[in-house]
Design a protein around this motif. Sequence first.
Motif, PDB file in Angstrom:
ATOM      1  N   GLN A 153       0.861  -1.180   0.000  1.00 14.50           N
ATOM      2  CA  GLN A 153       0.000   0.000   0.000  1.00 14.50           C
ATOM      3  C   GLN A 153       0.899   1.232   0.000  1.00 14.50           C
ATOM      4  OE1 GLN A 153      -3.083  -0.231   2.928  1.00 14.50           O
ATOM      5  NE2 GLN A 153      -3.730  -2.227   2.189  1.00 14.50           N
ATOM      6  N   THR A 206      -4.818   4.390   3.588  1.00 20.94           N
ATOM      7  CA  THR A 206      -4.653   3.680   2.306  1.00 20.94           C
ATOM      8  C   THR A 206      -5.807   2.726   2.065  1.00 20.94           C
ATOM      9  OG1 THR A 206      -3.373   2.005   3.480  1.00 20.94           O
ATOM     10  CG2 THR A 206      -2.146   3.789   2.414  1.00 20.94           C
ATOM     11  N   HIS A 207      -6.639   2.544   3.079  1.00 19.78           N
ATOM     12  CA  HIS A 207      -7.809   1.676   2.953  1.00 19.78           C
ATOM     13  C   HIS A 207      -8.823   2.060   4.035  1.00 19.78           C
ATOM     14  CE1 HIS A 207      -5.437  -1.553   5.532  1.00 19.78           C
ATOM     15  NE2 HIS A 207      -5.289  -0.351   6.006  1.00 19.78           N
ATOM     16  N   SER A 228     -10.046  -0.052   6.120  1.00 16.46           N
ATOM     17  CA  SER A 228      -9.930  -1.018   7.214  1.00 16.46           C
ATOM     18  C   SER A 228      -9.675  -0.399   8.597  1.00 16.46           C
ATOM     19  CB  SER A 228      -8.847  -2.046   6.880  1.00 16.46           C
ATOM     20  OG  SER A 228      -9.083  -2.621   5.613  1.00 16.46           O
ATOM     21  N   GLN A 234     -12.456  -0.357  11.001  1.00 17.75           N
ATOM     22  CA  GLN A 234     -12.795  -1.587  11.742  1.00 17.75           C
ATOM     23  C   GLN A 234     -12.381  -1.441  13.198  1.00 17.75           C
ATOM     24  OE1 GLN A 234     -11.473  -5.387  10.321  1.00 17.75           O
ATOM     25  NE2 GLN A 234     -11.725  -4.876   8.169  1.00 17.75           N
ATOM     26  N   ARG A 262      -3.598   6.561  -2.231  1.00 18.64           N
ATOM     27  CA  ARG A 262      -2.312   5.858  -2.366  1.00 18.64           C
ATOM     28  C   ARG A 262      -1.450   6.609  -3.361  1.00 18.64           C
ATOM     29  NH1 ARG A 262      -3.874  -0.607  -2.225  1.00 18.64           N
ATOM     30  NH2 ARG A 262      -5.343  -0.349  -0.507  1.00 18.64           N
ATOM     31  N   GLN A 298     -13.496   3.078  -1.223  1.00 17.77           N
ATOM     32  CA  GLN A 298     -13.685   1.675  -0.833  1.00 17.77           C
ATOM     33  C   GLN A 298     -14.944   1.545   0.005  1.00 17.77           C
ATOM     34  OE1 GLN A 298     -10.165   0.339   1.303  1.00 17.77           O
ATOM     35  NE2 GLN A 298      -9.163  -0.275  -0.607  1.00 17.77           N
ATOM     36  N   GLU A 333     -15.940  -1.094   3.043  1.00 19.91           N
ATOM     37  CA  GLU A 333     -15.415  -2.134   3.919  1.00 19.91           C
ATOM     38  C   GLU A 333     -16.587  -2.734   4.687  1.00 19.91           C
ATOM     39  OE1 GLU A 333     -11.945  -2.065   4.324  1.00 19.91           O
ATOM     40  OE2 GLU A 333     -11.746  -3.516   5.942  1.00 19.91           O
ATOM     41  N   PHE A 369      -3.900 -11.167   3.622  1.00 16.74           N
ATOM     42  CA  PHE A 369      -3.984  -9.829   4.218  1.00 16.74           C
ATOM     43  C   PHE A 369      -3.565  -9.988   5.669  1.00 16.74           C
ATOM     44  CE2 PHE A 369      -7.242  -9.950   0.891  1.00 16.74           C
ATOM     45  CZ  PHE A 369      -6.812  -8.905   0.087  1.00 16.74           C
ATOM     46  N   PHE A 429      -4.590  -8.686   8.322  1.00 22.68           N
ATOM     47  CA  PHE A 429      -5.654  -8.567   9.329  1.00 22.68           C
ATOM     48  C   PHE A 429      -6.723  -9.640   9.201  1.00 22.68           C
ATOM     49  CE2 PHE A 429      -7.795  -6.355   5.896  1.00 22.68           C
ATOM     50  CZ  PHE A 429      -6.739  -5.713   5.256  1.00 22.68           C
ATOM     51  N   THR A 430      -6.571 -10.555   8.235  1.00 20.50           N
ATOM     52  CA  THR A 430      -7.523 -11.672   8.140  1.00 20.50           C
ATOM     53  C   THR A 430      -6.752 -12.981   8.012  1.00 20.50           C
ATOM     54  OG1 THR A 430      -7.693 -11.112   5.793  1.00 20.50           O
ATOM     55  CG2 THR A 430      -9.557 -10.516   7.192  1.00 20.50           C
ATOM     56  N   GLY A 453     -11.356  -8.213  -1.497  1.00 20.58           N
ATOM     57  CA  GLY A 453     -10.552  -9.019  -0.589  1.00 20.58           C
ATOM     58  C   GLY A 453     -11.372  -9.277   0.663  1.00 20.58           C
ATOM     59  N   CYS A 454     -11.159 -10.428   1.279  1.00 21.26           N
ATOM     60  CA  CYS A 454     -11.974 -10.756   2.450  1.00 21.26           C
ATOM     61  C   CYS A 454     -11.264 -11.817   3.296  1.00 21.26           C
ATOM     62  CB  CYS A 454     -13.347 -11.266   2.018  1.00 21.26           C
ATOM     63  SG  CYS A 454     -13.260 -12.715   0.947  1.00 21.26           S
ATOM     64  N   GLY A 455     -11.856 -12.124   4.422  1.00 25.96           N
ATOM     65  CA  GLY A 455     -11.295 -13.179   5.251  1.00 25.96           C
ATOM     66  C   GLY A 455     -11.889 -13.152   6.645  1.00 25.96           C
ATOM     67  N   PHE A 483     -14.412  -7.682   4.843  1.00 27.77           N
ATOM     68  CA  PHE A 483     -14.184  -7.623   3.389  1.00 27.77           C
ATOM     69  C   PHE A 483     -13.998  -6.167   2.988  1.00 27.77           C
ATOM     70  CE2 PHE A 483     -18.730  -7.611   4.257  1.00 27.77           C
ATOM     71  CZ  PHE A 483     -19.183  -6.516   3.546  1.00 27.77           C
ATOM     72  N   GLY A 484     -13.345  -5.963   1.851  1.00 23.24           N
ATOM     73  CA  GLY A 484     -13.155  -4.596   1.362  1.00 23.24           C
ATOM     74  C   GLY A 484     -13.141  -4.590  -0.152  1.00 23.24           C
TER      75      GLY A 484
END
Length: 369
Positions: A168, A189-190, A192, A195, A216, A230, A232, A270, A272-273, A310-312, A337-338
Amino acid sequence: MAYTVPKLKSFSPAALDNAVEKLLAALEQESGSLRGGDERKTFRDRWLARKDGILAQVNELWLKPAPKDAKREVGQRVNKLKVEVEAKLEAALAQQASGGDESSLDISLPGIARSIGAEHPIIRTQNEIVRVFQNLGYSVAEGPVIETDYYNFEALNFPPNHPARDSQDTLFLANQESKPRREQLLLRTHTSPVQIRAMEKMKPPLRILIPGKVHRNDPPDASHSPMFHQVEGLAVDTNITFGDLKGTLDHAMKALFGSDVKTSFRPSFFPFTEPSAEMFVSCFICGGSGKREADPCRPCKQTGWIEILGCGMVDPNVFEFVKQNGYDPEKVSGFAFGMGVDRIAMLKYGLDDLQLFFQGDVRFLEQFG
Ligand code: DAH
């Protein structure tokens, strides 16, 4: 009865005052009821015409015949009257210029339509995504675009100097070197980091959706922009499983792209997941065949699949940062997810140049309303 200038029987100050009073009353009344421009012209002529205007008559009937010893008295009053009449006429003209003239207001004319612009196609897409999840019971959370290193990286399990940070390309704010690393400011940068902010504020169970701008250090081209959007998602509860993640996202993709689309999950990474995945939807442009009539399908690069997000499952290390607020990784689990809104908007509207969204050309932007 319209006012006419009387002959004076007496030139005594009392008689003069009386005559002036009557004339002024008539002036007041006539000037007060003026409407259109025509009426003002008539008023002007009636009072000020050199020949036979009321003031001319006053000269003729009051001043000229006045005996010598009353001339001064009469003269003073006549001068004053002249000033009054001119002032009234000017006031009536000024009222017209400022638009305060009722007769010039035609309430049957159509109003002046203001251009109200159109909802930006990215915001429109973002709202569509948000609505799909709101219907599943998610609420919306937002966070700051200028974020600390702690929320953007550290609490999301990117340790300092971890190579995952390089994925990132981050824009840092200047002059932050003297602060401890976790307090240093950057452009998120996201989405997330929200969260963590949400879990700090709200106890589990939690179902939130986080739309917003991110940045970014990517030079702008047809598929990149230093600023993009994004959405999220985060769900935390007891016994949340990867099956919940798949079911939720499969439903959401069908709601967004049509009930025919299929989803596919492929392993990814990722910080964080864990486990992490990338989710693909079957190409809703070529129907998954990889071809558009005889031509290769560009959006899915002929693979029949489009990468959407992306997810997890939330990494237990992330819960450790908010454990004191009820997120004990032994007790709760969750998925996240994002997705990039701009790319989804491009796919939905069949565009091949991301920059069109940011050039602000209303002729382009208003096509999507
Ligand atoms: N934050 C990631 C990115 O910008 C996207 C993402 C991946 C978000 C996986 C998530 C997730 O919440 O679980 O590349």
